[in-house]
Design a protein around this motif. Structure first.
Motif, short mmCIF file in Angstrom:
data_model
loop_
_atom_site.label_atom_id
_atom_site.label_comp_id
_atom_site.label_asym_id
_atom_site.label_seq_id
_atom_site.Cartn_x
_atom_site.Cartn_y
_atom_site.Cartn_z
N PHE A 1 0.80 -1.23 0.00
CA PHE A 1 0.00 0.00 0.00
C PHE A 1 0.84 1.28 0.00
O PHE A 1 0.31 2.36 -0.26
N GLN A 2 2.13 1.20 0.27
CA GLN A 2 2.98 2.40 0.24
C GLN A 2 3.56 2.67 -1.15
O GLN A 2 4.28 3.65 -1.34
N GLU A 3 3.22 1.86 -2.12
CA GLU A 3 3.69 2.07 -3.50
C GLU A 3 2.74 3.00 -4.24
O GLU A 3 1.54 3.07 -3.94
N LEU A 4 3.28 3.71 -5.23
CA LEU A 4 2.46 4.59 -6.06
C LEU A 4 1.55 3.74 -6.93
O LEU A 4 2.01 2.86 -7.66
N LEU B 1 -0.32 8.86 -6.30
CA LEU B 1 -0.52 8.68 -4.87
C LEU B 1 -0.29 7.22 -4.51
O LEU B 1 -0.51 6.32 -5.33
N THR B 2 0.12 6.99 -3.28
CA THR B 2 0.18 5.62 -2.78
C THR B 2 -1.25 5.16 -2.51
O THR B 2 -2.17 5.98 -2.41
N VAL B 3 -1.43 3.87 -2.37
CA VAL B 3 -2.75 3.35 -2.04
C VAL B 3 -3.20 3.93 -0.71
O VAL B 3 -4.34 4.39 -0.57
N TYR C 1 -9.89 -3.38 -6.34
CA TYR C 1 -8.53 -2.87 -6.55
C TYR C 1 -7.58 -3.16 -5.40
O TYR C 1 -6.39 -3.38 -5.61
N PHE C 2 -8.10 -3.09 -4.17
CA PHE C 2 -7.24 -3.12 -2.98
C PHE C 2 -7.72 -4.17 -1.99
O PHE C 2 -8.92 -4.40 -1.85
N ALA C 3 -6.76 -4.79 -1.28
CA ALA C 3 -7.10 -5.72 -0.22
C ALA C 3 -8.04 -5.02 0.75
O ALA C 3 -7.89 -3.83 1.04
#
Length: 147
Positions: A96-99, A110-112, A139-141
């Motif tokens: 989640f800290q990746e763009l 933005l990061t997740v 898209y996201f866990a």
């Protein structure tokens, strides 16, 4: 760019700036897709200059999400479903800290974590569609607390 062509009618390549290409189809050729993503290529159906697509095109539908499975930006999960040759995967919490989210107004990435914590772009203050978070599981866990 001579190697880039739409693969079927209704899809076109739209150039916003020299390094920001909105792509509405598929590419034939030997381009390195990782380089294309790094230059903010957005793949989708009828993508406009602020990343709205055929599926989501309200005034505040101005983000594209990098899909973790292919490292390509798409305006929505439906564009990915139509254009990608593989099923979508969700971003795992540990990444989640990746763009992963692109503002279609100012091109800020933005990061997740940052995206999930806001409803506006921290760069240009453009409003993001708050309803997008209602289907964030595409898209996201989902084992992540938004608070």
């Amino acid at each position: 760019m001579s190697m880039c062509r739409p693969s079927y009618p209704g899809h076109a390549i739209v150039v916003h700036t020299p390094c920001f290409l909105r792509f509405n189809g598929s590419v034939h050729g030997t381009e390195d897709w990782r380089t294309m993503v790094a230059q903010h290529y957005v793949f989708g159906i009828d993508v406009d200059e602020q990343t709205r697509c055929a599926h989501y095109h309200q005034s505040f539908d101005v983000i594209a999400i990098k899909h973790v499975c292919c490292e390509r930006y798409y305006p929505c999960h439906l564009c990915h479903e139509v254009l990608a040759d593989h099923p979508a995967e969700v971003w795992p919490v540990e990444r989640f800290q990746e763009l992963a989210v692109l503002c279609g107004v100012c091109e800020l990435e933005l990061t997740v974590t940052d995206y999930l914590a806001t409803n506006t772009c921290p760069g240009c203050r453009a409003e993001f569609n708050p309803d997008c978070k209602l289907h964030r599981e595409n898209y996201f866990a989902t084992n992540y607390d938004l608070r």
